[in-house]
Design a protein around this motif. Structure first.
Motif, PDB file in Angstrom:
ATOM      1  N   ALA A  15       0.793  -1.229   0.000  1.00 42.63           N
ATOM      2  CA  ALA A  15       0.000   0.000   0.000  1.00 42.63           C
ATOM      3  C   ALA A  15       0.825   1.279   0.000  1.00 42.63           C
ATOM      4  CB  ALA A  15      -0.946   0.000   1.206  1.00 42.63           C
ATOM      5  N   SER A  16       2.102   1.191  -0.349  1.00 48.20           N
ATOM      6  CA  SER A  16       2.887   2.417  -0.442  1.00 48.20           C
ATOM      7  C   SER A  16       2.685   3.122  -1.779  1.00 48.20           C
ATOM      8  CB  SER A  16       4.374   2.109  -0.237  1.00 48.20           C
ATOM      9  OG  SER A  16       4.863   1.278  -1.270  1.00 48.20           O
ATOM     10  N   MET A  17       2.040   2.433  -2.738  1.00 47.11           N
ATOM     11  CA  MET A  17       1.828   3.016  -4.065  1.00 47.11           C
ATOM     12  C   MET A  17       0.761   2.215  -4.810  1.00 47.11           C
ATOM     13  SD  MET A  17       5.201   1.589  -6.127  1.00 47.11           S
ATOM     14  CE  MET A  17       6.336   2.302  -4.945  1.00 47.11           C
ATOM     15  N   GLY A  18       0.368   2.714  -5.958  1.00 43.60           N
ATOM     16  CA  GLY A  18      -0.471   1.972  -6.884  1.00 43.60           C
ATOM     17  C   GLY A  18      -1.820   1.532  -6.345  1.00 43.60           C
ATOM     18  N   ILE A  19      -2.213   0.331  -6.721  1.00 41.66           N
ATOM     19  CA  ILE A  19      -3.522  -0.189  -6.363  1.00 41.66           C
ATOM     20  C   ILE A  19      -3.686  -0.296  -4.854  1.00 41.66           C
ATOM     21  CG2 ILE A  19      -4.965  -2.265  -6.443  1.00 41.66           C
ATOM     22  CD1 ILE A  19      -4.057  -2.645  -9.343  1.00 41.66           C
ATOM     23  N   GLY A  20      -2.659  -0.769  -4.158  1.00 47.09           N
ATOM     24  CA  GLY A  20      -2.747  -0.900  -2.709  1.00 47.09           C
ATOM     25  C   GLY A  20      -3.002   0.428  -2.027  1.00 47.09           C
ATOM     26  N   LEU A  21      -2.299   1.455  -2.446  1.00 48.94           N
ATOM     27  CA  LEU A  21      -2.490   2.783  -1.871  1.00 48.94           C
ATOM     28  C   LEU A  21      -3.896   3.293  -2.153  1.00 48.94           C
ATOM     29  CD1 LEU A  21      -1.380   5.273  -0.428  1.00 48.94           C
ATOM     30  CD2 LEU A  21      -0.405   6.027  -2.607  1.00 48.94           C
ATOM     31  N   GLY A  22      -4.384   3.055  -3.364  1.00 46.21           N
ATOM     32  CA  GLY A  22      -5.747   3.482  -3.697  1.00 46.21           C
ATOM     33  C   GLY A  22      -6.795   2.785  -2.863  1.00 46.21           C
ATOM     34  N   ILE A  23      -6.604   1.488  -2.615  1.00 47.91           N
ATOM     35  CA  ILE A  23      -7.544   0.743  -1.779  1.00 47.91           C
ATOM     36  C   ILE A  23      -7.517   1.278  -0.350  1.00 47.91           C
ATOM     37  CG2 ILE A  23      -8.010  -1.520  -0.742  1.00 47.91           C
ATOM     38  CD1 ILE A  23      -6.917  -2.734  -3.382  1.00 47.91           C
ATOM     39  N   ALA A  24      -6.316   1.494   0.179  1.00 49.62           N
ATOM     40  CA  ALA A  24      -6.195   2.020   1.542  1.00 49.62           C
ATOM     41  C   ALA A  24      -6.896   3.372   1.663  1.00 49.62           C
ATOM     42  CB  ALA A  24      -4.724   2.138   1.919  1.00 49.62           C
ATOM     43  N   ARG A  25      -6.743   4.209   0.639  1.00 51.51           N
ATOM     44  CA  ARG A  25      -7.361   5.536   0.687  1.00 51.51           C
ATOM     45  C   ARG A  25      -8.878   5.455   0.720  1.00 51.51           C
ATOM     46  NH1 ARG A  25      -9.443   8.196  -3.220  1.00 51.51           N
ATOM     47  NH2 ARG A  25      -8.320   7.057  -4.843  1.00 51.51           N
ATOM     48  N   ILE A  26      -9.455   4.614  -0.138  1.00 53.03           N
ATOM     49  CA  ILE A  26     -10.921   4.531  -0.170  1.00 53.03           C
ATOM     50  C   ILE A  26     -11.462   3.932   1.127  1.00 53.03           C
ATOM     51  CG2 ILE A  26     -12.811   3.220  -1.237  1.00 53.03           C
ATOM     52  CD1 ILE A  26     -11.894   4.095  -3.891  1.00 53.03           C
ATOM     53  N   LEU A  27     -10.802   2.919   1.665  1.00 52.64           N
ATOM     54  CA  LEU A  27     -11.248   2.348   2.934  1.00 52.64           C
ATOM     55  C   LEU A  27     -11.176   3.397   4.048  1.00 52.64           C
ATOM     56  CD1 LEU A  27      -9.625  -1.210   2.872  1.00 52.64           C
ATOM     57  CD2 LEU A  27     -11.975  -0.583   2.306  1.00 52.64           C
ATOM     58  N   ALA A  28     -10.095   4.183   4.050  1.00 52.12           N
ATOM     59  CA  ALA A  28      -9.952   5.235   5.057  1.00 52.12           C
ATOM     60  C   ALA A  28     -11.028   6.309   4.886  1.00 52.12           C
ATOM     61  CB  ALA A  28      -8.559   5.853   4.964  1.00 52.12           C
ATOM     62  N   GLU A  29     -11.317   6.675   3.641  1.00 54.05           N
ATOM     63  CA  GLU A  29     -12.364   7.666   3.386  1.00 54.05           C
ATOM     64  C   GLU A  29     -13.724   7.173   3.858  1.00 54.05           C
ATOM     65  OE1 GLU A  29     -10.432   9.850  -0.560  1.00 54.05           O
ATOM     66  OE2 GLU A  29     -11.961   8.306  -0.800  1.00 54.05           O
ATOM     67  N   GLU A  30     -13.924   5.864   3.838  1.00 56.91           N
ATOM     68  CA  GLU A  30     -15.188   5.281   4.293  1.00 56.91           C
ATOM     69  C   GLU A  30     -15.230   5.090   5.815  1.00 56.91           C
ATOM     70  OE1 GLU A  30     -17.989   4.476   2.663  1.00 56.91           O
ATOM     71  OE2 GLU A  30     -17.211   5.296   0.777  1.00 56.91           O
ATOM     72  N   GLY A  31     -14.155   5.493   6.498  1.00 61.95           N
ATOM     73  CA  GLY A  31     -14.166   5.468   7.961  1.00 61.95           C
ATOM     74  C   GLY A  31     -13.420   4.324   8.599  1.00 61.95           C
ATOM     75  N   ALA A  32     -12.773   3.474   7.797  1.00 60.14           N
ATOM     76  CA  ALA A  32     -12.032   2.352   8.372  1.00 60.14           C
ATOM     77  C   ALA A  32     -10.728   2.836   8.996  1.00 60.14           C
ATOM     78  CB  ALA A  32     -11.737   1.306   7.300  1.00 60.14           C
ATOM     79  N   ARG A  33     -10.232   2.046   9.931  1.00 62.38           N
ATOM     80  CA  ARG A  33      -8.896   2.237  10.487  1.00 62.38           C
ATOM     81  C   ARG A  33      -7.988   1.277   9.722  1.00 62.38           C
ATOM     82  NH1 ARG A  33      -9.995   0.468  16.310  1.00 62.38           N
ATOM     83  NH2 ARG A  33      -7.981   1.414  16.829  1.00 62.38           N
ATOM     84  N   VAL A  34      -6.951   1.810   9.099  1.00 66.28           N
ATOM     85  CA  VAL A  34      -6.241   1.041   8.081  1.00 66.28           C
ATOM     86  C   VAL A  34      -4.766   0.855   8.429  1.00 66.28           C
ATOM     87  CG1 VAL A  34      -5.710   0.854   5.627  1.00 66.28           C
ATOM     88  CG2 VAL A  34      -7.829   1.976   6.351  1.00 66.28           C
ATOM     89  N   ALA A  35      -4.350  -0.406   8.446  1.00 70.10           N
ATOM     90  CA  ALA A  35      -2.926  -0.735   8.531  1.00 70.10           C
ATOM     91  C   ALA A  35      -2.420  -0.983   7.122  1.00 70.10           C
ATOM     92  CB  ALA A  35      -2.717  -1.967   9.395  1.00 70.10           C
ATOM     93  N   ILE A  36      -1.317  -0.340   6.767  1.00 68.51           N
ATOM     94  CA  ILE A  36      -0.748  -0.517   5.431  1.00 68.51           C
ATOM     95  C   ILE A  36       0.639  -1.142   5.559  1.00 68.51           C
ATOM     96  CG2 ILE A  36      -2.081   1.370   4.435  1.00 68.51           C
ATOM     97  CD1 ILE A  36       0.446   3.122   4.574  1.00 68.51           C
TER      98      ILE A  36
END
Length: 259
Positions: A15-36
């Motif tokens: 999740a430092s770049m690319g698809i992983g980073l995009g997934i982490a961002r959307i989950l965080a925007e939806e209110g999740a607490r995210v470990a990357i």
């Protein structure tokens, strides 16, 4: 649509770049607490800081090499200790080298299996008990369209991601009654660093190759990270819990076969 992800605890790999980073961002925007997680710590810390600034969410960076069994276990232990559990697991990493299959020795094959298949096996095995303790959860694996429509030169990925698809389907049957769904996403041509490498090593001018690949997609465009991240967020949320055991291509219509 409310995906009911507020305060859910997620692990997103690569999740430092690319698809992983995009997934982490959307989950965080939806209110999740995210470990990357990612292998390169400087890039990981930079990504975590950017995610916090953009979303205001709790982001926990955990440096790890997914090819190492001990690192997989350490990620799960760290997340459960620091955040209190696991609801969502997104298995995502880079991909093995490109090249003709007969050119790879046993060492290259072993690395590919560790990176693509055993990473998924180990993370799921470690995370499932914690999901059960919280009443269920969602596991999502990121593969590629080449896993279901093979491409010459991508054989290490095709073979090992094929194993991931089989593993995920079987795991979904075993975990369904425990309220844990398991799915696999196969992205098509997506604007990432990986695709740039394909352009650079394609044997022709990158822009010409980009145009050629774009023409292959019925929707007429290369996909974006958000195209993948949005469907991932649905599938790992309570809204998507009745979908399990699926392998879904997100490719703008690129896959030509009937399945």
């Amino acid at each position: 649509m409310n995906l009911f992800l507020k305060d859910k605890i997620a692990i997103v790999g690569g999740a430092s770049m690319g698809i992983g980073l995009g997934i982490a961002r959307i989950l965080a925007e939806e209110g999740a607490r995210v470990a990357i997680t990612a292998r390169r710590e400087p890039a990981l810390i930079e990504a975590a800081n950017a995610l916090r600034e953009k979303t205001g969410a709790e982001i926990l960076p955990v440096q790890a090499d997914c090819r190492r069994a001990e690192d997989c276990q350490r990620v799960v232990e760290t997340v459960t200790r620091e955040l209190g559990g696991i609801d969502i697991l997104v298995n995502n990493d880079g991909a093995p080298p490109l090249g003709e299959l007969t050119s790879f020795d046993d060492v290259a094959w072993a690395k590919a299996v560790e990176q693509n298949l055993m990473y998924v096996v180990r993370m799921a095995r470690a995370a499932v008990p914690h999901m059960e303790a919280r009443g269920g959860g969602g596991i999502l694996n990121i593969a590629a369209i080449s896993a279901i429509q093979p491409i010459a030169g991508f054989g290490l990925s095709v073979a090992t991601w094929g194993g991931v698809i089989g593993y995920a389907k079987t795991l979904s049957l075993e975990l369904a009654r425990r309220n844990i769904n398991v799915n696999t996403i196969c992205p098509g041509y997506i604007e990432t660093q990986r695709l740039e490498k394909v352009f650079a090593g394609g044997g022709q001018e990158p822009e010409k190759m980009r145009a050629q690949l774009t023409d292959e997609v019925p929707m007429g465009r290369i996909g974006t990270v958000d195209d993948i991240a949005s469907i991932v967020a649905l599938l790992v949320s309570p809204r998507g819990r009745y979908i399990t055991g699926t392998t879904i291509q997100v490719d703008g219509g690129l896959l030509r076969g009937l399945r």
